[in-house]
Design an enzyme around this catalytic site. Structure first.
Site, short mmCIF file in Angstrom:
data_model
loop_
_atom_site.label_atom_id
_atom_site.label_comp_id
_atom_site.label_asym_id
_atom_site.label_seq_id
_atom_site.Cartn_x
_atom_site.Cartn_y
_atom_site.Cartn_z
N SER A 1 7.37 -45.17 18.02
CA SER A 1 8.68 -44.52 18.18
C SER A 1 9.18 -44.66 19.61
O SER A 1 8.42 -44.97 20.52
CB SER A 1 8.54 -43.03 17.85
OG SER A 1 9.73 -42.33 18.13
N SER A 2 10.47 -44.40 19.79
CA SER A 2 11.05 -44.34 21.14
C SER A 2 11.46 -42.92 21.51
O SER A 2 12.03 -42.70 22.59
CB SER A 2 12.30 -45.22 21.21
OG SER A 2 11.97 -46.55 20.96
N GLY B 1 19.04 -42.03 19.51
CA GLY B 1 19.59 -43.32 19.95
C GLY B 1 18.62 -44.49 19.90
O GLY B 1 18.79 -45.44 20.66
N GLY B 2 17.60 -44.42 19.02
CA GLY B 2 16.67 -45.56 18.92
C GLY B 2 16.08 -45.89 20.27
O GLY B 2 15.70 -45.00 21.03
N THR C 1 19.30 -39.70 15.24
CA THR C 1 18.11 -38.88 15.35
C THR C 1 18.66 -37.59 15.90
O THR C 1 19.85 -37.53 16.20
CB THR C 1 17.13 -39.59 16.31
OG1 THR C 1 16.70 -40.79 15.66
CG2 THR C 1 15.94 -38.78 16.72
N ASP D 1 10.31 -49.06 11.71
CA ASP D 1 9.89 -49.04 13.12
C ASP D 1 8.57 -49.79 13.35
O ASP D 1 8.15 -49.96 14.49
CB ASP D 1 9.75 -47.60 13.62
CG ASP D 1 11.08 -47.03 14.09
OD1 ASP D 1 12.07 -47.78 14.13
OD2 ASP D 1 11.14 -45.83 14.43
N ARG E 1 4.75 -37.58 13.37
CA ARG E 1 5.37 -38.85 13.03
C ARG E 1 4.95 -39.24 11.60
O ARG E 1 3.82 -38.98 11.20
CB ARG E 1 4.85 -39.90 14.02
CG ARG E 1 5.40 -41.30 13.86
CD ARG E 1 6.86 -41.38 14.17
NE ARG E 1 7.27 -42.74 14.45
CZ ARG E 1 8.55 -43.11 14.50
NH1 ARG E 1 9.52 -42.24 14.31
NH2 ARG E 1 8.86 -44.36 14.79
N THR F 1 13.59 -37.18 13.26
CA THR F 1 14.48 -38.25 12.78
C THR F 1 14.19 -38.65 11.35
O THR F 1 13.09 -38.41 10.83
CB THR F 1 14.34 -39.49 13.69
OG1 THR F 1 15.32 -40.46 13.33
CG2 THR F 1 12.96 -40.12 13.59
O1 DON Z 1 11.47 -43.22 16.27
C1 DON Z 1 12.33 -43.94 16.71
O2 DON Z 1 12.31 -44.39 17.84
C2 DON Z 1 13.53 -44.29 15.85
N1 DON Z 1 13.18 -44.24 14.47
C3 DON Z 1 14.65 -43.39 16.17
C4 DON Z 1 15.89 -43.80 15.42
C5 DON Z 1 17.13 -43.40 16.10
O3 DON Z 1 17.15 -42.76 17.10
C6 DON Z 1 18.40 -43.81 15.53
N2 DON Z 1 18.40 -45.15 15.10
N3 DON Z 1 18.79 -45.84 14.36
#
Ligand code: DON
Length: 562
Positions: free
Chosen positions: A442-443, A463-464, A371, A413, A95, A389
């Protein structure tokens, strides 16, 4: 029948078996499922040359940095979950980190408001990239083939070019004429004639090829030291960024123990903090076990209600407790993923009516689809689930044209305003405030489910915040509802994230009667076109074969096998 007719019939049957629109792919010896068919092919070629899943992962990741630049990257970061053939599971955390010059209030103006969207746009939003360090560390420890053999296919794709797809072309036309601060994007997609490369024509990336050569020849140091690091620092200085050579030199990927749990006869392994994905996934799976979800029919009112209420609770806990483990040693991860906690949580759930999310507490924003996830298995039974991502599509849309790659805007984030949490989406809780060298929460939820000590499902998605929930539902679809992998990926998904207090559902996949019944229970519903871009592999023990599928919402995605 004449011989020619036999021949024709044979040809048609063969074409039928090869039909690219057939949605599952079978492979005895290995498989790669990614967001770009060429990257999947690169990975499978490495497997054929005797490489293992780690080698194929490194090669696929570099190939995606060329062919799927909206999210495939060397300027961002991500996570690997690796299950080895001996059943041991480990993870790599690469990360991004906040630079040494970062501080909790770095995005705020004198009134305590976020200044010019600076946590998401401009070079202050860039985290120190982790991808090259993560791939290098995983390879050093578990790779088999020489590093250079794994970077070379990406260099070839960048140098010789690959066919521009309509999906890329659409992005190219949008980005080339966009915001004036998107410096690198203006010429990024153009050919020698100065025009945007047309669909079907070869798109070449000479500068990126050179950067990849540095990485091929010098490994990790090819990015974090030397020419590339020099150019990153001078580009940052010239354009208002704060990342220095010291930040790059100090960056380290970390091998971490996975979060793990059981679900009936299955074992679930996923990414620990600084991703919230694994903890939230396990919390929800435990709640499903406590609720005996197998008695609830898929897509019924009871199903949507139960799943949404599990999501509501897991996202509240995510916001309250989770952040970078190196900065939050007291995080109650073991408690959150325990069966006892899920049972207690289940008791707070009314099966006949919606709970309320307390908007004075924790909320968070949605994410897009930008991502990328890919899944890999090899002939020896090693499996890898990797998600990485740039945060937004094409990250911050800035970068040095001399280096040919785009930086992430991952600093977005972090919780941007200390102490400020709102019902519309901001979170201000402590665990995820900015600090020098801290990783942002992160997600991403790269996950491996095992049965009898062997990989059974390898899965993940972009997908965030929706990532956690689309992976969760795909795991349920396979483990509880016995869906084959392509159906599990395509089946109706919902998303609830505590705040805003609403269920987002995939338009046209949830019946009007069900929606009405849910509204009568007190839920608010919001339609969306699509949730998740999942890339999955399952193992069919009866046939002794891997079965994979790429989400149909991925324009260029494909499973490749041998
Ligand atoms: O790490 C994360 O959870 C986010 N930066 C992922 C971003 C994503 O999937 C698309 N979003 N805008």
């Amino acid at each position: 029948m004449k011989f020619t007719n036999y021949l024709l019939a044979f040809l048609l049957i063969s074409i039928g078996f090869q039909n690219p629109s057939f949605s599952q792919t079978y492979g005895k010896n290995g498989m790669v499922v990614s967001d770009h068919y060429l990257a999947s092919e690169v990975g499978v070629e490495i497997l054929k040359k005797g490489g293992n899943a780690v080698d194929a992962t490194v090669a696929t990741a570099f190939a995606l940095a060329v062919t799927h630049p909206e999210a495939g990257n060397i300027g961002g970061g991500g996570f690997i979950v690796l299950m080895k053939s001996d059943g041991e599971v480990t993870t790599f955390d690469f990360r991004e980190k906040a630079p040494l010059g970062a501080s909790p209030s770095m995005f705020l103006d004198e009134n305590g408001k976020i200044k010019d969207n600076s946590n998401h746009s401009g070079l202050l939003s860039v985290g120190v990239p982790g991808t090259v360090a993560g791939l290098y560390q995983a390879h050093q420890k578990y790779g088999k083939l020489p590093w250079k053999d794994l970077v070379n296919p990406a260099i070839k794709l960048a140098k010789k070019g690959f066919p521009m797809s309509w999906g890329l072309y659409r992005a190219a036309t949008r980005l080339a004429g966009g915001n004036e601060s998107w410096d690198i994007m203006r010429d990024y997609f153009r050919g020698a004639d100065g025009e945007i490369v047309a669909p079907g024509e070869l798109w070449k990336q000479a500068a990126l090829a050179k950067t990849l050569q540095e990485i091929r020849d010098h490994g990790r140091d090819g990015f974090y030291k030397g020419k590339v690091a020099e150019e990153i620092e001078s580009y940052m200085k010239a354009n208002g960024g704060i990342i220095t050579k010291a930040d790059l030199e100090r960056y380290e990927a970390v091998e971490r123990r996975p979060v793990k749990s059981t679900f009936n006869d299955f074992e679930i392994f996923s990414m620990p903090p600084p991703s919230s994905g694994g903890v939230a996934l396990i919390e929800m799976m435990n709640l499903m076990e406590a609720a005996d979800i197998s008695k609830v029919e898929f897509n019924s009112t009871a199903y949507v209600h139960l799943v949404a209420e599990a999501m509501r609770r897991a996202f509240a806990d995510r916001a309250e407790f989770l952040g970078d483990p190196d900065f939050n040693p007291e995080m109650p991860v073991d408690k959150l993923i325990s069966k006892e906690f899920a049972k207690a949580r289940f008791k707070t759930l009314d099966l006949t009516k919606a709970s309320k999310s307390d908007s004075s507490r924790y909320g968070q924003l949605y994410g897009g689809d930008h991502t990328t996830h890919f899944s890999v298995v090899d002939k020896d039974g090693n499996a890898i689930s990797m998600t990485y991502t740039l945060e937004n599509s094409y990250g911050v849309k800035m970068g040095s044209s001399k280096l040919g790659f785009i930086f992430n805007n991952e600093m977005g984030d972090f919780n941007p305003i200390p102490g400020v949490t709102t019902s519309t989406g901001l979170i201000g809780s402590d665990p995820n405030l900015v600090a020098p060298e801290k990783r942002m929460l992160s997600s991403m939820t790269p996950t491996i489910v095992a049965k009898d000590g062997k990989p059974y499902l390898v899965i993940g998605s972009p997908g965030g915040r929706t990532i956690i929930n689309t992976v969760f539902q795909t795991v349920l679809n396979v483990l509880v509802y016995d869906m084959r992998i392509d159906r599990a990926i395509e089946a109706m998904k919902i998303h609830h994230q505590w705040l805003p207090d609403q269920i987002t559902y995939e338009r046209n996949l949830l019946s009007p009667d069900t929606r009405k019944a849910l509204e009568q229970m007190g839920h608010t519903l919001r339609p969306t076109t699509n949730l998740g871009v999942l890339m999955g592999i399952t193992y069919d023990a009866a046939l002794g074969v891997y079965v994979g599928a790429a989400d149909s919402s991925s324009e260029d995605g494909a499973a490749r096998a041998y």
